[in-house]
Write an enzyme that holds these catalytic residues in place. Structure first.
Site, PDB file in Angstrom:
ATOM      1  N   ASP A  58       0.862  -1.174   0.000  1.00 36.88           N
ATOM      2  CA  ASP A  58       0.000   0.000   0.000  1.00 36.88           C
ATOM      3  C   ASP A  58       0.901   1.227   0.000  1.00 36.88           C
ATOM      4  O   ASP A  58       1.772   1.373   0.857  1.00 36.88           O
ATOM      5  CB  ASP A  58      -0.871  -0.045   1.262  1.00 36.88           C
ATOM      6  CG  ASP A  58      -1.725   1.177   1.447  1.00 36.88           C
ATOM      7  OD1 ASP A  58      -1.750   2.037   0.543  1.00 36.88           O
ATOM      8  OD2 ASP A  58      -2.369   1.283   2.500  1.00 36.88           O
ATOM      9  N   ARG A 111       6.336   2.571   9.177  1.00 42.10           N
ATOM     10  CA  ARG A 111       6.152   3.749   8.336  1.00 42.10           C
ATOM     11  C   ARG A 111       7.222   4.765   8.710  1.00 42.10           C
ATOM     12  O   ARG A 111       7.046   5.599   9.593  1.00 42.10           O
ATOM     13  CB  ARG A 111       4.733   4.305   8.492  1.00 42.10           C
ATOM     14  CG  ARG A 111       3.670   3.292   8.050  1.00 42.10           C
ATOM     15  CD  ARG A 111       2.255   3.829   8.142  1.00 42.10           C
ATOM     16  NE  ARG A 111       1.280   2.798   7.737  1.00 42.10           N
ATOM     17  CZ  ARG A 111      -0.038   2.928   7.858  1.00 42.10           C
ATOM     18  NH1 ARG A 111      -0.535   4.050   8.359  1.00 42.10           N
ATOM     19  NH2 ARG A 111      -0.837   1.959   7.478  1.00 42.10           N
ATOM     20  N   GLN A 126      -2.414  -2.966  13.547  1.00 39.11           N
ATOM     21  CA  GLN A 126      -3.857  -2.874  13.375  1.00 39.11           C
ATOM     22  C   GLN A 126      -4.446  -4.227  13.003  1.00 39.11           C
ATOM     23  O   GLN A 126      -3.736  -5.137  12.584  1.00 39.11           O
ATOM     24  CB  GLN A 126      -4.214  -1.832  12.311  1.00 39.11           C
ATOM     25  CG  GLN A 126      -3.714  -2.128  10.914  1.00 39.11           C
ATOM     26  CD  GLN A 126      -3.983  -0.979   9.942  1.00 39.11           C
ATOM     27  OE1 GLN A 126      -3.948   0.195  10.312  1.00 39.11           O
ATOM     28  NE2 GLN A 126      -4.222  -1.303   8.688  1.00 39.11           N
ATOM     29  N   ASP A 239     -13.579   7.135   7.115  1.00 35.85           N
ATOM     30  CA  ASP A 239     -12.857   6.934   8.374  1.00 35.85           C
ATOM     31  C   ASP A 239     -13.835   6.939   9.542  1.00 35.85           C
ATOM     32  O   ASP A 239     -14.767   7.758   9.574  1.00 35.85           O
ATOM     33  CB  ASP A 239     -11.832   8.046   8.605  1.00 35.85           C
ATOM     34  CG  ASP A 239     -10.678   8.011   7.614  1.00 35.85           C
ATOM     35  OD1 ASP A 239     -10.445   6.940   7.013  1.00 35.85           O
ATOM     36  OD2 ASP A 239     -10.018   9.056   7.447  1.00 35.85           O
ATOM     37  N   GLU A 252      -8.817   9.179  14.550  1.00 38.68           N
ATOM     38  CA  GLU A 252      -9.224   8.192  13.558  1.00 38.68           C
ATOM     39  C   GLU A 252      -8.876   6.806  14.065  1.00 38.68           C
ATOM     40  O   GLU A 252      -7.710   6.506  14.334  1.00 38.68           O
ATOM     41  CB  GLU A 252      -8.507   8.453  12.234  1.00 38.68           C
ATOM     42  CG  GLU A 252      -8.785   7.419  11.160  1.00 38.68           C
ATOM     43  CD  GLU A 252      -7.767   7.458  10.034  1.00 38.68           C
ATOM     44  OE1 GLU A 252      -7.414   6.372   9.529  1.00 38.68           O
ATOM     45  OE2 GLU A 252      -7.306   8.565   9.679  1.00 38.68           O
ATOM     46  N   SER A 255      -9.689   3.266   8.984  1.00 38.79           N
ATOM     47  CA  SER A 255      -9.838   3.673   7.588  1.00 38.79           C
ATOM     48  C   SER A 255     -10.367   2.451   6.852  1.00 38.79           C
ATOM     49  O   SER A 255      -9.803   1.364   6.964  1.00 38.79           O
ATOM     50  CB  SER A 255      -8.487   4.106   7.017  1.00 38.79           C
ATOM     51  OG  SER A 255      -8.565   4.277   5.624  1.00 38.79           O
TER      52      SER A 255
END
Length: 338
Positions: A58, A111, A126, A239, A252, A255
């Site tokens: 992604d 990330r 997640q 979201d 948030e 997503s």
């Protein structure tokens, strides 16, 4: 770089270090079991990295750099996943999941370009889930029904946690009633605010919100936020946002969205200027209508833990690496970073 860590006034953790660990373990078990029961999901194993040439990683907003490394024994270059958005759909294809059933897995990502603060870390954990749907399910009503099921799972998990750790009962409850609003409606209502400021302004009065339509350009010519063109349908995604009293802002937690079909992928690749991806394996299969139609998303494990346990910093519920100023700021405030 100045720290982005915010310390709420008079903040003190509700759980000690060991009870925090026990509560995180309970939370993850209860929420995953509840989610699987609600959405008809089965647990599967997932990769930590994928081949760079597969097109399965992604690219998030399109600017984040993946952590890459060579594998000499295999003659391949691999990338640590940013998320499993596209991998999950391929897995459903290979496993031959029927319509109405899906998978869930733990996703662990790096990330490297993330800017750490109370809610962000270079380590991302997640629940990634994906479910096969029928053509008739590619609509907003089906999306909304799924959102409500996820929110109910969060609320039910909170109820269980409070029964085991009564000190958590002072925290605000998860509101099961979801406010559905589009990104264009937010821009119309708050034209002079930034995208995040619009979210805060809305969610403060609507503490459980699903914000619809992320990735495509609004009437202002700008998207509310970036979203890769090759997994969510930008008209059928969004979201889940909850109002966090402790931090005084919207956060948030998920997503998600109905995924692109061949027509939506063709349209969004053109819009995003990403036509070169059409030659990648995943994209070829999708453009040829060989992949199942799906809905899916990611639900932040650390963020849900923060919210349900009343924590001020994501480092209180996960182990990561922080800059010296963040470490010192948290130390001075009595915040223990795992």
């Amino acid at each position: 770089m100045s720290t982005k860590t915010y310390i709420p006034e008079h903040y003190a953790p509700l759980l000690n270090l060991y009870d925090t660990q026990k509560a995180i373990g309970l939370l993850k078990r209860v929420f995953e079991d509840t989610l699987c029961g609600s959405l008809h999901l089965r647990r599967v194993s997932a990769p930590l990295f994928v081949e760079a040439s597969s097109g399965l990683n992604d690219d998030l907003n399109g600017v984040e750099r993946p952590v890459s490394f060579d594998i000499p024994a295999a003659g391949r270059e691999a990338q640590v996943v940013h998320s499993l958005a596209k991998w999950k759909r391929m897995a459903l294809y290979h496993y031959h999941f029927p319509v109405g059933e899906g998978l869930v897995t733990d996703m662990n990502a790096i990330r490297r370009d993330e800017i750490p603060d109370n809610l962000h870390s270079i380590y991302v954990d997640q629940w990634d889930w994906e479910k096969v749907i029928a053509p008739r399910d590619r609509n907003l009503d089906y999306l909304k029904h799924t959102v409500e099921a996820i929110v109910c799972a969060m609320a039910d998990t909170q109820k269980t946690l409070r029964s085991v750790f009564p000190q958590l009962s002072v925290l605000p409850q998860v509101h099961k009633a979801v406010s559905f609003v589009t990104t264009q409606e937010l821009e119309d209502a708050f034209p002079h605010l930034t995208a995040k400021e619009r979210e805060d302004a809305w969610v403060k009065d609507h503490p459980t919100t699903f914000l619809i339509g992320i990735g495509g350009a609004l009437q202002s010519g700008k998207p509310h936020d970036g979203r890769a063109p090759d997994y969510d349908d930008w008209t059928l995604n969004g979201d889940i946002l909850l109002w966090d009293d402790l931090l005084g802002r919207a956060i948030e937690l998920s997503s998600m969205g109905i995924r692109v079909d061949a027509a939506a992928l063709d349209r969004q690749l053109k819009t995003a200027g990403c036509d070169s991806r059409r030659e990648l394996t995943f994209h070829k299969l999708l453009l040829e209508d060989k992949l199942p139609l799906t809905i899916g998303g990611g639900i932040g494990q650390s963020r849900l833990s923060m919210f349900l346990l009343g924590k001020a910093h994501i480092g209180e519920v996960q182990v990561s690496t922080w800059d010296d100023e963040t470490i010192q700021t948290c130390h001075d405030a009595g915040i223990i970073l795992l």
